[in-house]
Design a protein around this motif. Sequence first.
Motif, PDB file in Angstrom:
ATOM      1  N   SER A 173      14.209  -3.294 -15.211  1.00 11.68           N
ATOM      2  CA  SER A 173      15.622  -3.648 -15.310  1.00 11.68           C
ATOM      3  C   SER A 173      15.776  -5.108 -14.912  1.00 11.68           C
ATOM      4  N   ARG A 174      16.947  -5.647 -15.199  1.00 18.70           N
ATOM      5  CA  ARG A 174      17.206  -7.047 -14.862  1.00 18.70           C
ATOM      6  C   ARG A 174      18.633  -7.211 -14.400  1.00 18.70           C
ATOM      7  N   ASP A 175      18.836  -8.214 -13.556  1.00 17.40           N
ATOM      8  CA  ASP A 175      20.170  -8.605 -13.110  1.00 17.40           C
ATOM      9  C   ASP A 175      20.289 -10.091 -13.394  1.00 17.40           C
ATOM     10  N   ASN A 176      20.980 -10.436 -14.470  1.00 18.82           N
ATOM     11  CA  ASN A 176      21.073 -11.840 -14.867  1.00 18.82           C
ATOM     12  C   ASN A 176      21.863 -12.659 -13.855  1.00 18.82           C
ATOM     13  N   ALA A 177      22.774 -12.037 -13.141  1.00 19.66           N
ATOM     14  CA  ALA A 177      23.552 -12.765 -12.135  1.00 19.66           C
ATOM     15  C   ALA A 177      22.671 -13.181 -10.959  1.00 19.66           C
ATOM     16  N   LYS A 178      21.591 -12.434 -10.731  1.00 22.47           N
ATOM     17  CA  LYS A 178      20.687 -12.736  -9.630  1.00 22.47           C
ATOM     18  C   LYS A 178      19.370 -13.333 -10.101  1.00 22.47           C
ATOM     19  N   ASN A 179      19.253 -13.561 -11.409  1.00 18.76           N
ATOM     20  CA  ASN A 179      18.007 -14.107 -11.974  1.00 18.76           C
ATOM     21  C   ASN A 179      16.794 -13.293 -11.514  1.00 18.76           C
ATOM     22  N   THR A 180      16.937 -11.996 -11.565  1.00 15.59           N
ATOM     23  CA  THR A 180      15.913 -11.114 -11.032  1.00 15.59           C
ATOM     24  C   THR A 180      15.585 -10.008 -12.019  1.00 15.59           C
ATOM     25  N   VAL A 181      14.301  -9.713 -12.119  1.00 15.57           N
ATOM     26  CA  VAL A 181      13.837  -8.560 -12.886  1.00 15.57           C
ATOM     27  C   VAL A 181      13.122  -7.626 -11.908  1.00 15.57           C
ATOM     28  N   TYR A 182      13.296  -6.335 -12.150  1.00 14.10           N
ATOM     29  CA  TYR A 182      12.767  -5.318 -11.254  1.00 14.10           C
ATOM     30  C   TYR A 182      11.789  -4.419 -12.008  1.00 14.10           C
ATOM     31  N   LEU A 183      10.895  -3.819 -11.252  1.00  9.96           N
ATOM     32  CA  LEU A 183      10.061  -2.757 -11.799  1.00  9.96           C
ATOM     33  C   LEU A 183      10.041  -1.627 -10.776  1.00  9.96           C
ATOM     34  N   GLN A 184      10.751  -0.556 -11.106  1.00  9.14           N
ATOM     35  CA  GLN A 184      10.740   0.629 -10.262  1.00  9.14           C
ATOM     36  C   GLN A 184       9.562   1.497 -10.669  1.00  9.14           C
ATOM     37  N   MET A 185       8.685   1.771  -9.728  1.00  6.36           N
ATOM     38  CA  MET A 185       7.464   2.525 -10.016  1.00  6.36           C
ATOM     39  C   MET A 185       7.478   3.813  -9.211  1.00  6.36           C
ATOM     40  N   ASN A 186       7.506   4.922  -9.907  1.00  4.23           N
ATOM     41  CA  ASN A 186       7.507   6.240  -9.280  1.00  4.23           C
ATOM     42  C   ASN A 186       6.248   7.008  -9.649  1.00  4.23           C
ATOM     43  N   SER A 187       5.977   8.054  -8.905  1.00  8.05           N
ATOM     44  CA  SER A 187       4.813   8.914  -9.171  1.00  8.05           C
ATOM     45  C   SER A 187       3.553   8.080  -9.348  1.00  8.05           C
ATOM     46  N   LEU A 188       3.341   7.177  -8.427  1.00 12.10           N
ATOM     47  CA  LEU A 188       2.221   6.248  -8.545  1.00 12.10           C
ATOM     48  C   LEU A 188       0.890   6.978  -8.477  1.00 12.10           C
ATOM     49  N   LYS A 189      -0.060   6.443  -9.245  1.00 14.98           N
ATOM     50  CA  LYS A 189      -1.406   6.987  -9.317  1.00 14.98           C
ATOM     51  C   LYS A 189      -2.405   5.923  -8.864  1.00 14.98           C
ATOM     52  N   SER A 190      -3.596   6.363  -8.510  1.00  8.77           N
ATOM     53  CA  SER A 190      -4.610   5.399  -8.060  1.00  8.77           C
ATOM     54  C   SER A 190      -4.911   4.381  -9.156  1.00  8.77           C
ATOM     55  N   GLU A 191      -4.808   4.810 -10.412  1.00  6.88           N
ATOM     56  CA  GLU A 191      -5.091   3.878 -11.519  1.00  6.88           C
ATOM     57  C   GLU A 191      -3.994   2.839 -11.725  1.00  6.88           C
TER      58      GLU A 191
ATOM     59  N   LEU B  16       0.842  -1.188   0.000  1.00  6.25           N
ATOM     60  CA  LEU B  16       0.000   0.000   0.000  1.00  6.25           C
ATOM     61  C   LEU B  16       0.879   1.241   0.000  1.00  6.25           C
ATOM     62  N   VAL B  17       0.603   2.156  -0.910  1.00  5.56           N
ATOM     63  CA  VAL B  17       1.386   3.387  -1.004  1.00  5.56           C
ATOM     64  C   VAL B  17       0.450   4.533  -1.362  1.00  5.56           C
ATOM     65  N   GLN B  18       0.796   5.716  -0.925  1.00  5.19           N
ATOM     66  CA  GLN B  18       0.001   6.892  -1.271  1.00  5.19           C
ATOM     67  C   GLN B  18       0.313   7.349  -2.688  1.00  5.19           C
ATOM     68  N   ALA B  19      -0.658   7.990  -3.296  1.00  8.91           N
ATOM     69  CA  ALA B  19      -0.442   8.552  -4.619  1.00  8.91           C
ATOM     70  C   ALA B  19       0.765   9.488  -4.596  1.00  8.91           C
ATOM     71  N   GLY B  20       1.576   9.370  -5.635  1.00  8.10           N
ATOM     72  CA  GLY B  20       2.809  10.148  -5.709  1.00  8.10           C
ATOM     73  C   GLY B  20       4.015   9.412  -5.159  1.00  8.10           C
ATOM     74  N   GLY B  21       3.779   8.321  -4.486  1.00  6.48           N
ATOM     75  CA  GLY B  21       4.852   7.551  -3.891  1.00  6.48           C
ATOM     76  C   GLY B  21       5.505   6.584  -4.863  1.00  6.48           C
ATOM     77  N   SER B  22       6.403   5.764  -4.325  1.00  3.55           N
ATOM     78  CA  SER B  22       7.174   4.825  -5.140  1.00  3.55           C
ATOM     79  C   SER B  22       7.162   3.437  -4.525  1.00  3.55           C
ATOM     80  N   LEU B  23       7.301   2.466  -5.387  1.00  6.75           N
ATOM     81  CA  LEU B  23       7.499   1.077  -4.974  1.00  6.75           C
ATOM     82  C   LEU B  23       8.457   0.429  -5.955  1.00  6.75           C
ATOM     83  N   ARG B  24       9.157  -0.593  -5.477  1.00  9.25           N
ATOM     84  CA  ARG B  24      10.018  -1.384  -6.361  1.00  9.25           C
ATOM     85  C   ARG B  24       9.587  -2.835  -6.264  1.00  9.25           C
ATOM     86  N   LEU B  25       9.208  -3.380  -7.394  1.00 12.63           N
ATOM     87  CA  LEU B  25       8.816  -4.776  -7.461  1.00 12.63           C
ATOM     88  C   LEU B  25      10.001  -5.639  -7.866  1.00 12.63           C
ATOM     89  N   PHE B  26      10.000  -6.857  -7.339  1.00 12.96           N
ATOM     90  CA  PHE B  26      11.048  -7.825  -7.626  1.00 12.96           C
ATOM     91  C   PHE B  26      10.407  -9.103  -8.179  1.00 12.96           C
TER      92      PHE B  26
END
Length: 119
Positions: A74-92, A11-21
């Motif tokens: 973005s991705r880090d092949n050494a860690k077998n991980t993909v990321y999604l950096q989400m900024n300026s989040l909106k309710s939609e 849960l984050v407020q509008a305008g905030g950020s989250l990073r998905l892994f």
Amino acid sequence: QVQLVESGGGLVQAGGSLRLFCVASGFVFRSYRMRWYRQAPGKERELVAAIIPLGGSTNLADYADSVKGRFTISRDNAKNTVYLQMNSLKSEDTAVYYCNANRPPEDYWGKGTLVTVSS
């Protein structure tokens, strides 16, 4: 056994950020196109962002118009991980976000992580 495990939602407020892994296992991660999809309540699943390996450390990233300039994949092949950096989040942006790994004919999905943006 193939696994894609997403995390980082919340849960984050509008305008905030989250990073998905998304941590992958059971396949050759570096050779797969990795994508983030999302599905909001009552709506169809939509593609949010994709990152495509072009060889070596070079990747091509692409975004849905609705998130361009706000989200970064973005991705880090050494860690077998993909990321999604989400900024300026909106309710939609509220949705369950899914990680997808694709290299035809293989196509793998995670179980999703919920992102809720409060206005």
